[in-house]
Write a protein that holds these residues in place. Structure first.
Motif, mmCIF file in Angstrom:
data_model
loop_
_atom_site.group_PDB
_atom_site.id
_atom_site.type_symbol
_atom_site.label_atom_id
_atom_site.label_comp_id
_atom_site.label_asym_id
_atom_site.label_seq_id
_atom_site.Cartn_x
_atom_site.Cartn_y
_atom_site.Cartn_z
ATOM 1 N N UNK A 123 -9.123 21.185 -19.129
ATOM 2 C CA UNK A 123 -8.003 21.412 -18.190
ATOM 3 C C UNK A 123 -6.676 20.910 -18.747
ATOM 4 N N UNK A 166 -3.995 20.340 -17.329
ATOM 5 C CA UNK A 166 -3.318 19.382 -16.463
ATOM 6 C C UNK A 166 -3.643 17.945 -16.873
ATOM 7 N N UNK A 221 4.645 17.510 -16.846
ATOM 8 C CA UNK A 221 5.077 18.024 -15.536
ATOM 9 C C UNK A 221 5.327 19.530 -15.616
ATOM 10 N N UNK A 252 2.016 21.280 -15.616
ATOM 11 C CA UNK A 252 1.487 21.254 -14.257
ATOM 12 C C UNK A 252 2.129 22.345 -13.407
ATOM 13 N N UNK A 290 0.665 25.715 -14.452
ATOM 14 C CA UNK A 290 -0.701 25.953 -13.982
ATOM 15 C C UNK A 290 -0.739 26.140 -12.465
ATOM 16 N N UNK A 291 0.054 25.339 -11.747
ATOM 17 C CA UNK A 291 -0.052 25.521 -10.286
ATOM 18 C C UNK A 291 0.590 26.822 -9.838
ATOM 19 N N UNK A 306 -6.122 15.786 -11.338
ATOM 20 C CA UNK A 306 -5.219 16.937 -11.177
ATOM 21 C C UNK A 306 -4.659 16.938 -9.753
ATOM 22 N N UNK A 322 -2.086 14.268 -9.401
ATOM 23 C CA UNK A 322 -0.779 14.645 -9.957
ATOM 24 C C UNK A 322 0.016 15.519 -8.988
ATOM 25 N N UNK A 323 -0.705 16.336 -8.226
ATOM 26 C CA UNK A 323 0.019 17.132 -7.220
ATOM 27 C C UNK A 323 0.643 16.175 -6.198
ATOM 28 N N UNK A 329 3.758 14.731 -7.650
ATOM 29 C CA UNK A 329 4.813 15.757 -7.599
ATOM 30 C C UNK A 329 5.479 15.748 -6.226
ATOM 31 N N UNK A 383 8.031 13.004 -5.044
ATOM 32 C CA UNK A 383 9.431 13.024 -5.467
ATOM 33 C C UNK A 383 10.377 13.330 -4.294
#
Lengths: 310, 310, 310, 310
Positions: free
Chosen positions: B197, B199, B244, B247, B250-251, D176, D179-180, D183, D186
């Motif tokens: 992955x 990420x 970042x 990420x 991928x998202x 993963x 990490x979201x 994000x 922020x």
């Protein structure tokens, strides 16, 4: 040589036949002959080659083709031969289906491709296209524990619109799902619904199913045929007796090993102890070692009386 | 033509290369050429053909062989070529490995057979035997979500005793497991540990991993190479910036579709929008329709700045 | 006031009674009275308070106690009252069991604590200790989808050594497992085996089970009692008719909502439409909104004929 | 007595404190005092009472309240006290939150109710209502393996609109997903993101997280604080050293037992060997027997050097 036109349901026991091997890529031709005669002699209604019990995904494509050819020849039109064509590759499924047709098979059987989990619309689209390429009638095969995908009732209903799709085998072990299938079946008089787990054979028949694709029928075909007939006849007392025996066999024979492969290993080992064919497994699996084998040998002595039907 | 002797770890980005197709069984030869040049030009360290992103299980065996041959020819020894040989059938894995060796590939990559779930001892025994048949060094490939089997740390440790096994790629998404792998790796200076992955690429490198087999590197190879290098150099600020961005890519890109296949579809669609190759998928999957395609097109505009590295 | 000494199996329908609420922590006393009379009037053999359908885990401990007290009073010894005491905290289970005994309940029902998944030996040890604290006979309750733990047949067999444990309710939906339970039951003439999913009621009785703890019996108790009796009598034709109706009801009524709570919401909404009690759910759940409610209302019209038994 | 106004993120180590017991329903008051001093003395940033490691679901409600009261008194405003209020019953969660506020706790922590799996809209609606009843700031707690429900990023984003919700603890083990969360963070300068699994502590901090709620910090608080600080400072070499030690501790100490409870048993057993508190577990669990205990004792000798930080 086709023996069944699928203008009515396929009723009775259709064993998922083991694939006798001499080694990982050599068919045991004599063993196959004996297995097929043993099974056909037991009164079954059809043969399902290249299913899970037949270790299909673990055989080379060459050997799969050889197996289909020899099985059709041996069956010689006495009972219908169904051939599993499940594959992760569309092209390989189609090729095998064509080969099966050339060999004289009666139908093909397909579970969803089993690597990346398919969304239901993806499976529907795949199926719609695949059907157009198939020279033989098609049975669907639901086995979500292995394919990661349930063939949802709505997908079955859609597939029933196509007369080339003639039935479904369900190995989910979920009898509620199975009942939804028999509800759907009322819409087509020729549609077949068969159950995988032998522990649920009589329940499936009571629920409107047409029979079973039961691994244990490789070993004791008469018993399974007798159970099917008792259920079909609504003979509850006889069903209780016979179904309890089947349950005893499955809880004994399929739990000798520890892994999911234990069911197939147990069946092949039993057939080997009975002198019908060897117990070689296609890799990645290996046959039972001495320890497990002697347990199976002992079990067969215990189960002999159970398996005898009058 | 072998370019890597695996006497030290394979470091950097080794993209799991998509398989460009004209239709379900026709290789897009020109597309493949462009994809490979796009990727190699991005500074990657190797190519992984016939992985999950390469749709390997869904390709005919014929097409798999053709792809291997053409990829090795195109790579022409510039960077090592790794070839996925995962198959439910032992014989097919061995055949493909031999073909890969003949074509000049550098190593093969193997995940456990993925139909019936294997017990760990079963996988070990299978592996022990398979290794003796392989003409090339072997990477293990852990992807339990698809194979139903985790390659347990103890199994990895055992495999490390064999010098023909040279590393492992982990796509579990479980960084704790990955850290166990890098702990184990300390026992062999030449052993490679790569993460799937994207990420988790920088985390994996910080944890002692050697790089990534990241699908997004098909589209933006420079970005992934830059992220790998920043992590390798311990440049935390740059890592934060680049990771970042990965990420975000991928998202955005992998969630345009709804099913697990959406990742591959997204990558192929992006490459198609960029004019590098078409977006045809091997069945059972289909490419994005117009609606999804225009979302990808829009995304690429938004992501262009993100993907640019200085 | 105890009505059943459990010297023989508890046969028939034992509905898992809904908990009528005015709001998340206020019992709808009049609604409870009507629900109980509706159910008892339908010919059921017992009441199971504080099960999953009764939203037990979502009720305050105070309300649970109030419900038990009022239910026992209302039942007034006409039929046995079983009280669910499943809780993640040992102490709370024991306290509730004592309260149930004081209120005149006949037995308690226990599923494994459901937060951290228990190992089987952990559950056995827990059970051994808990039993010594219970003032009432105990039914086990198997519901692995919610408790994460299957009560393995060997654990059931061990529990059967204790005469204070008198039976088991199985909501696994796995009829093969259920059959293992009825096999085990042969060792104790007083042991009860009941099935949860109403879709399997007749199958369970044919397999040697003693009845059902079926949510739908809150709404249409006569239908479920009639189905049980037909199965008990071996009247296959009537079973087919009635079981098909139950299947229709469950596939319609339990799929109006999208989440697992939809079954309970559906039952409460139906009871509300019938004027028997309100549809308030204990939080975290909410009753159906207007849209779903009008679908249930329509369904009840469609199902009215189905639910009528002669 | 409130020590943290949550106007900025809560940074550092916030151990999920064990609940010392004399028996299944008796708090070990002196043990609790020693545990808290041991932890606070190690430099942690807060205390999380009544989490999974604190065996919250397995404690009686009475004992939960006693524990909260004593912990707040003992902490005496030196560091913030967070109190877990997760419960399947809405009313019990609210009651416990009120009690926590009265005792002087600083915040409450909530995971989704964990019996019937909640749909995401159901959890959102529940949360919206619950928040209005809470007298203290709220941390969300994501632990899908135990609650069956992932708090989806979109749900977190919605919750961030409410200033009374001040952060989230993630025990998914999925970096993963974590990490979201960082994000999302922020968007609010005061929002806290903490990680559960200690094996991922440094990765979490590099990814923008604020610290860890790590079980091992009950035993070796200094080590975890040092690791957090090294990660916060971007000292990669020191992180590698310390994180590897944490990994060794967790792979040794948490695998002495076989079931998921082994982590808590291992921590309590270690504390018992160190003379800090006893190892009694709340039922359904039992402490390690002699065999496992001597393994833990031996491990502590081996790990002593690892746990020492300069």
């Amino acid at each position: 040589m086709n023996t069944h036109r699928f203008s009515e349901p396929l009723r009775g026991i259709v064993p998922p036949v083991v694939t006798p091997l001499l080694d990982t890529d050599t068919l045991d031709v004599a063993g196959l002959e004996r297995v097929l005669e043993h099974i056909i002699g037991g009164g079954v209604s059809g043969l399902f080659m290249l299913g899970t019990t037949g270790e299909a995904p673990h055989l080379s494509h060459r050997l799969r083709r050889e197996l289909v050819e020899r099985s059709c020849k041996q069956a010689a039109g006495r009972i219908p031969v169904l051939v599993g064509i499940t594959d992760t590759a569309f092209v390989e499924s189609v090729e095998l289906a064509k080969h099966a047709a050339e060999c004289g098979a009666d139908a093909v059987v397909l579970a969803p491709p089993y690597y990346l989990p398919l969304g239901q619309p993806e499976f529907q689209e795949y199926l719609d296209h695949l059907i157009t390429k198939l020279p033989l009638p098609l049975f669907l095969y639901n086995f979500p524990a292995l394919t990661k995908v349930t063939i949802e009732p709505e997908t079955v209903r859609r597939a029933m619109d196509n007369p080339r799709v003639v039935g479904i085998k369900d190995s989910s072990g979920n009898l509620i799902y199975f009942k939804r299938l028999t509800e759907l079946a009322k819409a087509r008089a020729d549609w077949t619904v068969l159950i995988g787990p032998e522990e649920l054979l009589s329940d499936a028949v009571f629920a409107g199913g047409h029979g079973g694709v039961n691994g244990g029928a490789n070993v004791f075909p008469q018993l399974y045929v007798a159970l099917y007939r008792a259920a079909e006849a609504g003979d509850l007392a006889r069903v209780r007796d016979l179904q309890a025996r089947v349950l005893k066999i499955s809880s004994a024979l399929y739990t000798v090993g520890r892994h999911p492969s234990a069911i197939i290993k147990g069946i092949k080992c039993a057939l080997s102890c009975m002198g019908i064919c060897g117990d070689v497994m296609a890799e990645p699996f290996h046959h039972f070692r001495e320890n497990e084998r002697s347990r199976v040998q002992q079990l067969l002595l215990d189960l002999a009386a159970l398996a005898k039907v009058s």
